[in-house]
Design an enzyme around this catalytic site. Structure first.
Site, PDB file in Angstrom:
ATOM      1  N   LYS A   1       0.853   8.030   3.171  1.00 35.26           N
ATOM      2  CA  LYS A   1      -0.210   7.226   4.122  1.00 35.26           C
ATOM      3  C   LYS A   1       0.113   7.530   5.443  1.00 35.26           C
ATOM      4  CE  LYS A   1      -2.994   2.947   4.682  1.00 35.26           C
ATOM      5  NZ  LYS A   1      -2.987   1.685   4.298  1.00 35.26           N
TER       6      LYS A   1
ATOM      7  N   SER B   1      -7.873   0.874   2.538  1.00 38.40           N
ATOM      8  CA  SER B   1      -7.812   1.640   3.656  1.00 38.40           C
ATOM      9  C   SER B   1      -7.213   3.091   3.290  1.00 38.40           C
ATOM     10  CB  SER B   1      -7.109   1.076   4.875  1.00 38.40           C
ATOM     11  OG  SER B   1      -5.605   0.950   4.737  1.00 38.40           O
TER      12      SER B   1
ATOM     13  N   SER C   1      -5.239  -2.666   0.584  1.00 38.02           N
ATOM     14  CA  SER C   1      -5.435  -1.177   0.967  1.00 38.02           C
ATOM     15  C   SER C   1      -4.586  -0.466  -0.268  1.00 38.02           C
ATOM     16  CB  SER C   1      -4.925  -0.859   2.380  1.00 38.02           C
ATOM     17  OG  SER C   1      -5.881  -1.204   3.301  1.00 38.02           O
TER      18      SER C   1
END
Ligand code: GLN
Length: 481
Positions: free
Chosen positions: A80, A155, A179
């Site tokens: 990420k 996210s 997330s």
């Protein structure tokens, strides 16, 4: 050799060690998948395929010379883009950090590399991790590999989509309020948010540091265990980190007492509800008890989370002042305050909203009315959960109360967007571990089961997840891709 991108991480390591294929062949197969599907999915912000290929060749040389390749030897990992990677730009999907190339690796990245993992690139997210769909990324949204018209969750949406589609074998995301688990649920992969403190946050670019943890998103429970044992542990660079015992895969399951949380399941989508109830019948098949219970203070979770997360964000994001990071703005033309607010206009709308809310709830006169109150409610909820864990091993419900939805459906109404985090924020407020496991589909869209346990009881989550994974027969790979 084709199809190698479909292998799980532990199969990749075994295959390379046994000489069934080379690390270069496997990494080439993953890169070929990226070339085939990335234009449809947009999972990545930055790719580092050339360096990945040379790392693969290095692994193959080590094999020839009979050297140890590590527990993740050769495995292609996506990261990420809010986790710092030395020499690979780390943008947080923000324009503020468009050109930021960290000079150091996050502790988790150092651990991965020491164990032979190959970093393939940086995956998309909502700007600074604020959002649940990737629509707030300042680069592009990511598409759900099960249906390209739908959001992949967020996210860490890039992680969910890339792992589901075979663009990387495993990934690391971060979870402040869901997330990791939300995209795991929406993309039909497994995601674990560890206990607060189990994994070092050093090098994770902070959004709300009292809530967030780095954790794995994978296609199997076995791979979650493999990654967790590599990234967990006390780190002197993060005072909140703690040492913990390793997790294992057990073939025998203890008889666990499980509780379905009514509030997590009611009021959600019909298909989601049906699937979670039929999965709970499976608990009885694998020898566990299953009650239905209520969490009395649950309605405090979302207001408390959004107050605290925004407060912490407003403080953490104050550093983006264009002095240490930022753009080429000619300083002479501006007075300091004009200059500062001009720079801050480069945040996206959602990030600006959080900074404004956060500054408001922390400001004099409102601090005790909002911030302190939110902290008390957080403690109340945590206490209630810890009490429930005296009686039950696991609390369960759907990870997301609704199915993945189409782009644009919630983006105009922040409250609608915040409401879908209702089931996930609880674990962050209480600092407890929680996993999302794929358990079915409704209208071709994935459904995830969330299980929460007491602090540092990840082993229980893994034991039940592994047993369920072997019991539930669902489509594992998206046919679109
Ligand atoms: N959707 C939640 C938020 O916007 C959670 C995000 C996260 O876990 N990083 O804050």
């Amino acid at each position: 050799m084709s199809g190698l991108h479909n292998l799980l991480a532990h199969e990749v390591v075994e295959g390379i060690k046994e000489g069934l294929f080379t690390a270069e062949e496997y990494v080439s197969s993953v890169i070929k998948t990226i070339e085939d599907v990335e234009s449809k999915l947009n999972s990545f912000i930055t790719l580092d395929t050339e360096r990945a290929l040379s790392s693969a060749k290095l692994i193959d040389r080590k094999i020839k010379e009979n050297e140890d390749i590590g527990y993740l030897g050769g495995v292609a990992v996506g990261i990420k883009d809010n986790i710092s990677t030395k020499d690979i730009r780390t943008t947080c999907a923000s324009k503020m950090l468009e050109d930021y190339v960290p000079s150091y690796d996050a502790t988790v990245i150092r651990n991965l590399k020491q164990n032979g993992a190959i970093i393939l690139g940086k995956l998309n997210l909502d700007e600074f991790g604020m959002g649940s769909t990737t629509e707030y990324s300042r680069y592009h949204p990511t598409h759900n590999p099960w249906n390209l018209d739908y959001v992949p969750g967020g996210s860490s949406g890039g992680c969910g989509a890339a792992v589901a589609a075979g663009e990387c074998t495993v990934s690391l995301g971060s979870d402040t309020g869901g997330s990791i688990r939300c995209p795991a649920s929406f993309c039909s992969v497994v995601g674990l948010k560890p206990t607060y403190g189990r994994v070092s946050r050093y090098g994770l670019i902070s959004y709300a540091n009292s809530l967030e943890q780095i954790g794995p998103i994978c296609r199997s429970v076995k791979d979650i265990v493999l990654l967790m044992n590599i990234i967990s542990g006390k780190d002197n660079s993060d005072n909140t980190s703690m040492s913990s015992s390793p997790i294992t895969i057990n073939n025998e399951l203890n008889k666990f007492d499980i509780a379905i949380v009514k509030e997590l399941i009611n009021g959600g989508d019909h298909g989601v509800k049906g699937t979670i109830y039929s999965t709970s019948d499976k608990f009885k098949e694998i020898g566990c008890t299953c009650d239905e219970i209520s969490i009395k203070n649950l309605h405090y979770a979302l207001p408390s989370y959004y107050t605290l997360a925004s407060a912490e964000a407003s403080s953490n994001l104050a550093r983006y002042d264009n002095i240490r990071y930022g753009f080429d703005l000619p300083i002479e033309e501006y007075k300091w305050d004009t200059y500062f607010s001009n720079v801050r206009k480069n945040f996206g709308e959602e990030v600006k909203r959080r900074i404004l809310i956060g500054s408001y709830v922390l400001s004099s006169g409102y601090y005790s009315k909002y911030y302190l109150k939110a902290r008390s409610l957080r403690s109340l909820l945590k206490l209630e959960l810890l009490n429930l864990f005296k009686k039950y091993d696991l609390l369960i419900g759907p990870t997301m109360p609704i199915l993945p939805f189409k782009f644009g459906e919630k983006i105009d109404d922040p409250i609608k967007m915040y409401l879908i985090d209702i089931n996930t924020v609880i674990a962050n407020l209480a600092g407890i571990p929680a996993i999302s496991l794929p358990v079915g589909f409704s209208n071709g869209l994935p459904i995830g089961l969330q299980m929460m346990a007491a602090p540092f009881e990840e082993q229980k989550l893994i034991d039940v997840s592994y047993a369920l994974e072997n019991t539930i027969n669902i489509q594992r790979r998206p046919s679109l891709i």
